[in-house]
Design an enzyme around this catalytic site. Structure first.
Site, mmCIF file in Angstrom:
data_model
loop_
_atom_site.group_PDB
_atom_site.id
_atom_site.type_symbol
_atom_site.label_atom_id
_atom_site.label_comp_id
_atom_site.label_asym_id
_atom_site.label_seq_id
_atom_site.Cartn_x
_atom_site.Cartn_y
_atom_site.Cartn_z
ATOM 1 N N TRP A 81 -27.057 -3.930 -19.485
ATOM 2 C CA TRP A 81 -28.090 -3.726 -18.472
ATOM 3 C C TRP A 81 -28.829 -5.016 -18.212
ATOM 4 C CZ3 TRP A 81 -28.233 0.303 -22.452
ATOM 5 C CH2 TRP A 81 -27.487 1.422 -22.046
ATOM 6 N N HIS A 104 -32.505 2.263 -16.446
ATOM 7 C CA HIS A 104 -31.921 3.607 -16.345
ATOM 8 C C HIS A 104 -33.049 4.635 -16.515
ATOM 9 C CE1 HIS A 104 -30.914 3.356 -20.989
ATOM 10 N NE2 HIS A 104 -32.079 2.843 -20.699
ATOM 11 N N ARG A 120 -31.649 -3.145 -11.628
ATOM 12 C CA ARG A 120 -30.854 -4.055 -12.456
ATOM 13 C C ARG A 120 -30.732 -5.396 -11.773
ATOM 14 N NH1 ARG A 120 -26.270 -0.097 -15.186
ATOM 15 N NH2 ARG A 120 -27.795 1.527 -15.653
ATOM 16 N N GLN A 170 -31.058 7.236 -10.426
ATOM 17 C CA GLN A 170 -30.300 7.973 -11.436
ATOM 18 C C GLN A 170 -30.925 9.354 -11.571
ATOM 19 O OE1 GLN A 170 -30.039 5.990 -15.255
ATOM 20 N NE2 GLN A 170 -28.260 4.781 -14.597
ATOM 21 N N VAL A 189 -26.285 8.474 -27.747
ATOM 22 C CA VAL A 189 -25.579 9.755 -27.923
ATOM 23 C C VAL A 189 -24.421 9.581 -28.913
ATOM 24 C CG1 VAL A 189 -26.137 10.900 -25.742
ATOM 25 C CG2 VAL A 189 -24.256 9.247 -25.820
ATOM 26 N N ALA A 236 -27.411 15.134 -23.564
ATOM 27 C CA ALA A 236 -28.039 14.379 -22.484
ATOM 28 C C ALA A 236 -26.965 13.946 -21.504
ATOM 29 C CB ALA A 236 -28.765 13.160 -23.048
HETATM 30 N N1 DAH Z 1 -28.278 5.636 -19.127
HETATM 31 C C1 DAH Z 1 -26.846 5.477 -18.933
HETATM 32 C C2 DAH Z 1 -26.580 4.375 -17.949
HETATM 33 O O1 DAH Z 1 -27.450 3.961 -17.256
HETATM 34 C C3 DAH Z 1 -26.234 6.761 -18.426
HETATM 35 C C4 DAH Z 1 -26.203 7.824 -19.480
HETATM 36 C C5 DAH Z 1 -25.093 7.965 -20.297
HETATM 37 C C6 DAH Z 1 -27.251 8.674 -19.649
HETATM 38 C C7 DAH Z 1 -25.024 8.923 -21.267
HETATM 39 C C8 DAH Z 1 -27.216 9.668 -20.607
HETATM 40 C C9 DAH Z 1 -26.079 9.777 -21.424
HETATM 41 O O2 DAH Z 1 -28.220 10.513 -20.817
HETATM 42 O O3 DAH Z 1 -26.030 10.748 -22.382
HETATM 43 O O4 DAH Z 1 -25.468 3.906 -17.876
#
Ligand code: DAH
Length: 346
Positions: A156, A177, A203, A217, A260, A314
């Site tokens: 990121w 995010h 970003r 998002q 996760v 999530a």
């Molecule tokens: N935050 C991640 C991104 O910006 C996307 C994401 C992936 C969110 C897995 C989640 C998750 O909650 O479980 O690429």
């Protein structure tokens, strides 16, 4: 003198009857009633008459003057009415002609998509939350199991906010995010948690057809007792069917996100070619639409949830990408270039 007056009256009234426009009326008034007009010239002679003739001549003169004046008024009115009548006849309004269309506003395609997606989750019992776009490093990275120096931070590219703490760190940024809202939500409430969080992210990167420096998002989070990967699959399957069609199939593959475990990316079978392979799915038959996974025990522990008691899942997805897929939009930059011709199509 009486004869002169009769002449003037006859001539003036004759002329008046011939007149058909307002401009000529004024000329007529000047010619007869004006300071050097025919009647005025005659009336001026009254003073030089013998006293016994003067009275009658004066009276007759005034009578003629009044007559000419009222005739003028009457004729003016007649002509004005004629002109108006003519105008009405020619300028008739055609009420059957279409009106001038007003520009009508509508919701931005990103917002429409966000609304549809969040509605699908609301129907499954989720609550909608929003969070700050300027975020602490702690929520954006650290509390999500991404410590300083962790290679995942390279994923990121961050806009740092021009603020330094006493140790010279720059702990504030534009969130990269919506995942930080997972942590903020859990800090503020006890399980069960079932929320979706749409919002703008940033970003620091070069833009191209699939990347924007600012985009949206939608985050999702569920935590409670006894939640398993089967709940993740069931919930996201239902979502995919509601948004992409009831006959959709879904596929999960392992992926890595620090917050996760296990982490997955979820794909749907291509709604354009039903999985046979086409341009939309780059001939693979599958389209990746989001990242997801079971909330990492470390993330739960940090917010004071007991990972032995609670589990959760999530997910995160990009509504622009989903709108692009559904509408066949080839360049994400079109969303935010303020081109009304693009926006009007949705
Ligand atoms: N935050 C991640 C991104 O910006 C996307 C994401 C992936 C969110 C897995 C989640 C998750 O909650 O479980 O690429």
């Amino acid at each position: 003198m009486q004869e002169q007056l009769d002449d003037i009256r006859r001539k003036a009234l004759d002329e008046l009857a011939q007149i058909s426009n307002v401009g000529d009326l004024d000329e007529w008034r000047v010619n007869h009633l004006g300071r050097n007009g025919s009647l005025t010239t005659v009336l001026r002679q009254v003073g030089s008459l013998a006293p016994d003739e003067r009275k009658e001549a004066g009276a007759n003169g005034n009578k003629t003057k009044t007559l000419l004046e009222t005739s003028l008024e009457k004729r003016t009115e007649e002509i004005t009415n004629l002109v108006l009548e003519e105008k009405l006849k020619n300028d008739r309004i055609d009420v059957t002609l279409p009106g001038t269309p007003l520009m009508q506003g509508r919701m931005h395609p990103t917002m429409q998509t966000i609304q549809e997606i969040t509605n699908a989750f609301v129907a499954m019992g989720f609550q909608i939350l929003e969070g700050p776009e300027v975020e602490w490093d702690y929520y954006n990275f650290e509390a999500l199991n991404i410590p300083p120096g962790h290679p995942a931070r390279d994923m990121w590219n961050t806009f740092w906010v021009d603020y330094e703490d006493k140790d010279g760190n720059r702990p504030m940024l534009l969130r990269t995010h919506t995942s930080p809202m997972q942590v903020r939500t859990m800090e503020n409430r006890e399980p069960p948690v079932r929320v979706v969080i749409p919002g703008r992210c940033y970003r620091y990167e070069a833009t191209d057809a699939t990347h924007e420096s600012s985009f949206f998002q939608i985050e999702g989070l569920t935590v409670g007792e006894g939640i398993t990967f089967a709940d993740l699959k069931g919930t996201l399957y239902e979502f995919a069917r509601r948004i992409f069609g009831m006959d959709r199939q879904i596929r999960f593959r392992c992926d890595y996100f620090p917050f996760v475990e296990p982490g997955v990316d979820m794909s749907i079978d291509c709604f354009n070619c039903q999985g046979k392979g086409c341009r939309v799915c780059s001939s693979t038959g599958w389209i990746e639409i989001m990242g997801a996974g079971m909330v990492h025990p470390e993330v739960l522990r940090r917010v004071g949830y007991d990972p032995e008691k609670y589990t959760g899942f999530a997910f995160g997805m990009g509504p622009e990408r989903i709108a692009m897929l559904r509408h066949g939009i080839e360049d994400i930059r079109l969303f935010y270039s303020n081109d009304i011709r693009f926006l009007q199509q949705f």
